[in-house]
Design a protein around this motif. Structure first.
Motif, PDB file in Angstrom:
ATOM      1  N   LEU A  21       0.549  -1.192   0.005  1.00 26.63           N
ATOM      2  CA  LEU A  21      -0.112   0.231   0.006  1.00 26.63           C
ATOM      3  C   LEU A  21       0.952   1.252   0.248  1.00 26.63           C
ATOM      4  O   LEU A  21       0.423   2.167  -0.812  1.00 26.63           O
ATOM      5  CB  LEU A  21      -0.349   0.147   0.797  1.00 26.63           C
ATOM      6  CG  LEU A  21      -1.902  -0.898   1.311  1.00 26.63           C
ATOM      7  CD1 LEU A  21      -2.541  -0.863   2.153  1.00 26.63           C
ATOM      8  CD2 LEU A  21      -3.180  -0.426  -0.266  1.00 26.63           C
ATOM      9  N   LEU A  22       2.091   1.405   0.741  1.00 30.83           N
ATOM     10  CA  LEU A  22       3.395   2.411   0.230  1.00 30.83           C
ATOM     11  C   LEU A  22       3.613   2.652  -0.258  1.00 30.83           C
ATOM     12  O   LEU A  22       3.428   4.343  -0.982  1.00 30.83           O
ATOM     13  CB  LEU A  22       3.953   2.078   1.554  1.00 30.83           C
ATOM     14  CG  LEU A  22       3.656   2.681   3.326  1.00 30.83           C
ATOM     15  CD1 LEU A  22       4.990   1.911   3.982  1.00 30.83           C
ATOM     16  CD2 LEU A  22       3.359   4.174   3.532  1.00 30.83           C
ATOM     17  N   ILE A  23       3.741   1.430  -1.139  1.00 31.31           N
ATOM     18  CA  ILE A  23       4.177   1.723  -2.355  1.00 31.31           C
ATOM     19  C   ILE A  23       3.351   1.921  -3.748  1.00 31.31           C
ATOM     20  O   ILE A  23       3.794   3.102  -4.207  1.00 31.31           O
ATOM     21  CB  ILE A  23       5.139   0.323  -3.401  1.00 31.31           C
ATOM     22  CG1 ILE A  23       5.937  -0.329  -2.605  1.00 31.31           C
ATOM     23  CG2 ILE A  23       5.073   0.250  -5.005  1.00 31.31           C
ATOM     24  CD1 ILE A  23       6.355  -1.694  -2.978  1.00 31.31           C
ATOM     25  N   PHE A  24       2.276   1.454  -3.348  1.00 29.06           N
ATOM     26  CA  PHE A  24       1.044   2.372  -4.552  1.00 29.06           C
ATOM     27  C   PHE A  24       0.646   4.033  -4.047  1.00 29.06           C
ATOM     28  O   PHE A  24       0.024   4.489  -4.932  1.00 29.06           O
ATOM     29  CB  PHE A  24      -0.071   1.034  -3.447  1.00 29.06           C
ATOM     30  CG  PHE A  24      -1.417   1.798  -4.614  1.00 29.06           C
ATOM     31  CD1 PHE A  24      -1.171   1.052  -5.654  1.00 29.06           C
ATOM     32  CD2 PHE A  24      -2.716   2.627  -4.459  1.00 29.06           C
ATOM     33  CE1 PHE A  24      -2.673   1.682  -6.669  1.00 29.06           C
ATOM     34  CE2 PHE A  24      -3.158   2.703  -4.800  1.00 29.06           C
ATOM     35  CZ  PHE A  24      -3.782   2.781  -6.487  1.00 29.06           C
ATOM     36  N   ALA A  25       1.106   3.766  -2.878  1.00 34.44           N
ATOM     37  CA  ALA A  25       0.034   5.571  -2.591  1.00 34.44           C
ATOM     38  C   ALA A  25       2.103   6.322  -3.333  1.00 34.44           C
ATOM     39  O   ALA A  25       1.854   7.115  -3.630  1.00 34.44           O
ATOM     40  CB  ALA A  25       0.260   5.745  -0.903  1.00 34.44           C
ATOM     41  N   ALA A  26       3.104   5.646  -2.628  1.00 30.79           N
ATOM     42  CA  ALA A  26       4.390   6.327  -3.601  1.00 30.79           C
ATOM     43  C   ALA A  26       4.073   6.647  -4.829  1.00 30.79           C
ATOM     44  O   ALA A  26       4.409   7.788  -5.657  1.00 30.79           O
ATOM     45  CB  ALA A  26       5.108   6.007  -3.010  1.00 30.79           C
ATOM     46  N   GLY A  27       3.504   5.713  -6.091  1.00 32.01           N
ATOM     47  CA  GLY A  27       3.453   6.001  -7.183  1.00 32.01           C
ATOM     48  C   GLY A  27       2.665   6.234  -7.773  1.00 32.01           C
ATOM     49  O   GLY A  27       2.599   7.984  -8.369  1.00 32.01           O
ATOM     50  N   ALA A  28       1.172   6.678  -6.718  1.00 33.78           N
ATOM     51  CA  ALA A  28       0.126   7.702  -6.205  1.00 33.78           C
ATOM     52  C   ALA A  28       1.256   9.639  -6.638  1.00 33.78           C
ATOM     53  O   ALA A  28       0.656  10.626  -7.777  1.00 33.78           O
ATOM     54  CB  ALA A  28      -1.040   7.807  -5.626  1.00 33.78           C
ATOM     55  N   ALA A  29       1.678   9.291  -5.823  1.00 32.49           N
ATOM     56  CA  ALA A  29       1.872  10.623  -5.509  1.00 32.49           C
ATOM     57  C   ALA A  29       3.060  11.363  -6.545  1.00 32.49           C
ATOM     58  O   ALA A  29       3.328  12.680  -6.785  1.00 32.49           O
ATOM     59  CB  ALA A  29       3.413  10.707  -3.994  1.00 32.49           C
ATOM     60  N   LEU A  30       3.595  10.308  -7.175  1.00 29.54           N
ATOM     61  CA  LEU A  30       4.720  10.203  -8.042  1.00 29.54           C
ATOM     62  C   LEU A  30       4.092  10.694  -9.504  1.00 29.54           C
ATOM     63  O   LEU A  30       4.051  11.838  -9.751  1.00 29.54           O
ATOM     64  CB  LEU A  30       5.505   9.046  -8.558  1.00 29.54           C
ATOM     65  CG  LEU A  30       6.612   9.590  -9.631  1.00 29.54           C
ATOM     66  CD1 LEU A  30       7.900  10.499  -9.257  1.00 29.54           C
ATOM     67  CD2 LEU A  30       7.951   7.988  -9.959  1.00 29.54           C
ATOM     68  N   ALA A  31       2.685   9.996  -9.750  1.00 28.73           N
ATOM     69  CA  ALA A  31       2.144  10.581 -10.810  1.00 28.73           C
ATOM     70  C   ALA A  31       1.264  11.986 -10.650  1.00 28.73           C
ATOM     71  O   ALA A  31       1.139  12.649 -11.122  1.00 28.73           O
ATOM     72  CB  ALA A  31       1.123   9.526 -10.957  1.00 28.73           C
ATOM     73  N   ALA A  32       1.075  12.776  -9.511  1.00 31.19           N
ATOM     74  CA  ALA A  32       0.162  13.692  -8.554  1.00 31.19           C
ATOM     75  C   ALA A  32       1.193  15.003  -9.355  1.00 31.19           C
ATOM     76  O   ALA A  32       0.794  16.056  -9.601  1.00 31.19           O
ATOM     77  CB  ALA A  32       0.029  13.396  -7.482  1.00 31.19           C
TER      78      ALA A  32
END
Length: 464
Positions: free
Chosen positions: A88-99
């Motif tokens: 879930l942390l990796i997923f959140a990091a991916g979303a933050a990178l895209a944002a």
């Protein structure tokens, strides 16, 4: 004997199932919300081309497909929770990178990283650790429903959120949902005593080769790959067709998806009931693939007005929802005893691979031939799938059971053979290291008394 008699789920089991279903739903919401908006809003990103937008739509599927089974295996070794938290942390990091991205490549990198948080197998394994045998199917159905609902919500909320906060706001919301998932796991989901080695919910090495060689399982794996490839490719073309051909501003797309999904959801229910009750699942499956094919041809030939596109989207989602709901149930019917977890692992991997292939091919076809070429490509994929689905045998209408064995039953070398002689038992395999037997039964024909007599010794029956 408890395993064959249903009681109500305990409070602990209900908490586990609803908590994990919520985590799944939030994660899937984050995956799906970009679908209806990336093709239109993504054009404003630096370096965006249709092919790269398609890659951004499907990119998460590549890492998800590669890492899903390995993450499941790691969770057997180090425990489910660390894998789920890290995922879930990796997923959140991916979303933050895209944002934070201002170019299409930044969004692609974010989507690849999002997919690397591949926790599906670990969540399913945790669900098995926390629920008893007789309630596991019910708990898994709750997760299945949460995925369906999150897809429907994403189609409507994605365009509304993006209209209000832009693509960056959409990705920040996704990151927030992943972090909320961590809070739910920490506060709501009970702790498991120890991981179960369980063949119905995890990938078993011994069952992998038979699964990969099973002709009907392979047909179903190809089916889910094709379905998600068609979905992703259609979402490269459909939002653009609504803007370019129907003149519907991208901010208004949400009502098209809401209408299509609501009608599509209720439209599929009678077919599911008919297929299961009348034991005609093959007919329902091939019929739905044929409707999907007709849909893509309809989009190609007549998809140049708003009315036609809305009508096509309603029929498309009716067929899509029907296939999305019936394919997993077919997998559990067709998988050999003790092989359901492995069959579902390969099936999920095929699904994510399909998402990647569909996004990439859809973007590429659009770049080289426009909206019409994407719909033709999807129609070709449907035609190939239909040709494969038609050759499938009617699935056996059976239910999977896992029954614990006492020492006396385990010592019986011919137990599986004796069970196969019981009316209604279609398949049986003893797994000595789990002190359990996996059987597949036709509940309409099953002689329960004979079954209980074989797996439960007389003193225990007397107590029960």
């Amino acid at each position: 004997m408890h395993d064959l008699h249903s009681e109500r789920m305990s409070g602990r089991e209900t908490r586990a199932a609803s908590g994990l279903a919520l985590v799944f739903a939030f994660r899937m919401l984050g995956m799906f919300m970009v679908l209806p908006v990336l093709a239109t809003y993504g054009q404003d990103l630096a370096g965006a081309t249709p092919a790269l937008i398609g890659l951004a739509i499907g990119a998460y599927g590549l890492t998800q497909a590669l890492l899903q089974i390995p993450f499941g295996v790691i969770s057997d070794r180090i425990g489910r929770l660390p894998v789920i938290y890290v995922g879930l942390l990796i997923f959140a990091a991916g979303a933050a990178l895209a944002a934070n991205a201002d170019s299409i490549w930044g969004v692609i990198a974010g989507r690849v990283l999002q997919g690397a948080g591949a926790i599906s197998a670990a969540v399913m394994a945790l669900l098995s650790d926390l629920t008893r045998e007789q309630h596991r199917t019910k708990a898994m159905a709750m997760i299945g429903m949460s995925i369906g609902v999150s897809f429907a919500v994403a189609m409507v909320v994605g365009p509304l959120l993006t209209r209000a906060f832009g693509l960056a706001g959409l990705f920040w919301t996704t990151a927030g949902m992943a972090l909320l998932g961590i809070v739910i796991i920490a506060l709501m989901v009970p702790r498991a005593a120890h991981p179960l080695q369980h063949r119905e919910s995890g990938v078993a090495r011994q069952a992998l080769m038979p699964t990969l060689r099973h002709p009907d399982l392979l047909r179903l794996d190809f089916g889910i790959l094709a379905l998600h490839a068609i979905l992703m490719a259609s979402f490269v073309a459909l939002p653009l067709a609504l803007v370019e051909k129907a003149g519907l501003p991208k901010e208004e797309h949400w009502w098209v998806y809401l209408t299509a999904l609501l009608v599509g959801f209720f439209g599929m229910v009678p077919f599911i009931i008919y297929g299961e009750k009348k034991r005609q699942m093959k007919r329902v499956l091939t019929g739905a693939v044929a409707v999907l094919l007709a849909c893509e041809l309809f989009f190609w030939q007549f998809g140049d007005s708003l009315r036609a596109l809305v009508f096509g989207a309603i029929v498309f989602f009716t067929a899509f929802n029907l296939l999305e709901a019936s394919l997993p149930s077919l997998i559990s019917k067709v998988a050999p005893a003790g092989g359901k977890g492995t069959a579902m692992g390969v099936y999920s991997t095929s699904q994510f691979l399909g998402a990647a292939v569909g996004g990439i091919l859809g973007g590429w076809l659009f770049e080289y031939g426009g909206v019409a070429t994407v719909f033709v490509g999807c129609a070709v994929a449907c035609a190939i799938w239909l040709a494969i689905a038609v050759t499938m045998r009617e699935p056996p209408y059976v239910t999977s059971l896992r029954l614990p064995l006492c020492a006396a039953a385990l010592a019986d070398a011919r137990l599986a053979e004796r069970l196969l002689a019981v009316p209604g038992v279609a398949d049986a395999v003893v797994v000595a290291e789990e002190a359990a037997i996996y059987i597949k039964v036709d509940t309409e024909q099953l002689d329960r008394t004979s079954l209980e007599r074989l797996v439960t010794p007389a003193p225990e029956r007397a107590e029960a």
